[in-house]
Scaffold this motif. Structure first.
Motif, PDB file in Angstrom:
ATOM      1  N   ASN A  44       1.129  -0.633  -0.156  1.00  0.00           N
ATOM      2  CA  ASN A  44       0.243  -0.388  -0.047  1.00  0.00           C
ATOM      3  C   ASN A  44       0.589   0.967  -0.061  1.00  0.00           C
ATOM      4  O   ASN A  44       2.005   1.417   0.424  1.00  0.00           O
ATOM      5  CB  ASN A  44      -0.455   0.251   1.407  1.00  0.00           C
ATOM      6  N   ASP A  45       0.555   2.232  -0.591  1.00  0.00           N
ATOM      7  CA  ASP A  45       1.160   3.336  -0.875  1.00  0.00           C
ATOM      8  C   ASP A  45       0.589   4.915   0.524  1.00  0.00           C
ATOM      9  O   ASP A  45      -0.284   4.888   0.002  1.00  0.00           O
ATOM     10  CB  ASP A  45       0.227   4.175  -2.328  1.00  0.00           C
ATOM     11  N   LEU A  46       1.431   5.248   1.330  1.00  0.00           N
ATOM     12  CA  LEU A  46       0.611   6.088   2.018  1.00  0.00           C
ATOM     13  C   LEU A  46       1.888   7.603   1.856  1.00  0.00           C
ATOM     14  O   LEU A  46       2.881   6.724   1.305  1.00  0.00           O
ATOM     15  CB  LEU A  46       1.324   5.829   3.803  1.00  0.00           C
ATOM     16  N   VAL A 112      -0.601  11.795   7.823  1.00  0.00           N
ATOM     17  CA  VAL A 112       0.348  10.490   7.259  1.00  0.00           C
ATOM     18  C   VAL A 112      -1.643  10.333   6.245  1.00  0.00           C
ATOM     19  O   VAL A 112      -2.259  10.263   7.324  1.00  0.00           O
ATOM     20  CB  VAL A 112       1.098   9.339   8.313  1.00  0.00           C
ATOM     21  N   HIS A 113      -1.418   9.785   5.056  1.00  0.00           N
ATOM     22  CA  HIS A 113      -2.335  10.012   4.500  1.00  0.00           C
ATOM     23  C   HIS A 113      -2.305   8.733   3.726  1.00  0.00           C
ATOM     24  O   HIS A 113      -1.179   8.327   2.773  1.00  0.00           O
ATOM     25  CB  HIS A 113      -2.911  11.481   2.948  1.00  0.00           C
ATOM     26  N   TYR A 114      -3.645   7.383   3.792  1.00  0.00           N
ATOM     27  CA  TYR A 114      -3.198   6.274   3.016  1.00  0.00           C
ATOM     28  C   TYR A 114      -4.357   6.233   1.854  1.00  0.00           C
ATOM     29  O   TYR A 114      -5.452   7.302   1.539  1.00  0.00           O
ATOM     30  CB  TYR A 114      -4.291   5.878   3.665  1.00  0.00           C
ATOM     31  N   PRO A 147      -7.325   3.040   8.327  1.00  0.00           N
ATOM     32  CA  PRO A 147      -8.202   1.788   8.482  1.00  0.00           C
ATOM     33  C   PRO A 147      -8.068   1.355   7.090  1.00  0.00           C
ATOM     34  O   PRO A 147      -8.670   0.008   6.131  1.00  0.00           O
ATOM     35  CB  PRO A 147      -9.478   2.017   8.905  1.00  0.00           C
ATOM     36  N   ARG A 148      -8.574   2.340   6.344  1.00  0.00           N
ATOM     37  CA  ARG A 148      -8.242   2.408   4.656  1.00  0.00           C
ATOM     38  C   ARG A 148      -8.138   3.322   3.647  1.00  0.00           C
ATOM     39  O   ARG A 148      -8.291   4.468   4.267  1.00  0.00           O
ATOM     40  CB  ARG A 148     -10.203   1.783   4.301  1.00  0.00           C
ATOM     41  N   SER A 149      -8.756   3.343   2.482  1.00  0.00           N
ATOM     42  CA  SER A 149      -8.248   4.065   1.456  1.00  0.00           C
ATOM     43  C   SER A 149      -7.971   5.536   1.913  1.00  0.00           C
ATOM     44  O   SER A 149      -9.625   5.558   1.759  1.00  0.00           O
ATOM     45  CB  SER A 149      -7.655   3.129  -0.292  1.00  0.00           C
ATOM     46  N   GLY A 150      -7.405   6.822   1.421  1.00  0.00           N
ATOM     47  CA  GLY A 150      -8.407   7.892   1.243  1.00  0.00           C
ATOM     48  C   GLY A 150      -7.972   8.529   2.756  1.00  0.00           C
ATOM     49  O   GLY A 150      -7.909   9.714   3.220  1.00  0.00           O
TER      50      GLY A 150
END
Length: 182
Positions: A44-46, A112-114, A147-150
């Protein structure tokens, strides 16, 4: 342990880097180093977002803002395979680094942004903020759950005084991503 080792290695490099006598060399300088890591081999991209007291924001689409610079933008496992001596080598480390190369008095916010999920799973990111001058001092170390993307989470906010001293640190939420995207 890996994070601690990498952190110590970076600090050692900064401390033992010999001065160059070559003309034209500009010495690298940093007041703060912000590091965001998440589990090795996680696809995943953070993204790391940092806002300074003047409202400048550094992020993957704006790598330089004010006195801040995004030194490394990690995209999870994307682009982590290298060809060396005819063999594929995978870099398992997920890490983003922001340096603040001077300071302005006021509050800095580290978020930090998912950005993108490849496996639809929650991700825990570890965040450290180190004041490196006049000596290395960890002013914040903690984890944020995404917890999830966005999702966007504030890791910490810290206030710097006029002499570069850290006056306070807190974890009160503040959105940077949403306000920047408007």
């Amino acid at each position: 342990m890996l994070i601690a080792f990498v952190f110590c290695f970076v600090i050692a490099l900064l401390a033992f880097n010999p001065k160059s006598n070559k003309s034209g060399d500009i010495p690298a300088h940093a007041e703060f180093i912000i590091t965001v890591t998440w589990p090795d081999m996680n696809p995943n991209d953070l993204d790391t977002w940092v806002e300074d007291p003047a409202g400048n924001v550094v992020w993957f689409k704006k790598r330089d803002a004010g006195l801040m610079h995004l030194d490394r933008d990690d995209r999870g496992m994307a682009n982590d395979t290298l060809l060396m001596n005819g063999q594929e080598v995978v870099n398992p480390l997920n890490q983003e680094v922001v340096t603040i190369r001077g300071f302005a008095a006021g509050e800095y916010t580290v978020n930090v942004h998912y950005y993108q999920s490849k496996d639809k799973k929650a991700v825990e990111a570890n965040v450290s903020v180190v004041k490196v001058n006049p000596k290395a001092e960890v002013i914040y170390y903690g984890a944020v759950q995404l917890p999830r993307s966005g999702e966007e989470r504030t890791a910490c906010r810290f206030v710097v005084g006029s002499q570069g001293e850290v006056l306070s640190v807190n974890t009160l939420p503040k959105s940077i991503v949403e306000s920047t995207q408007k």
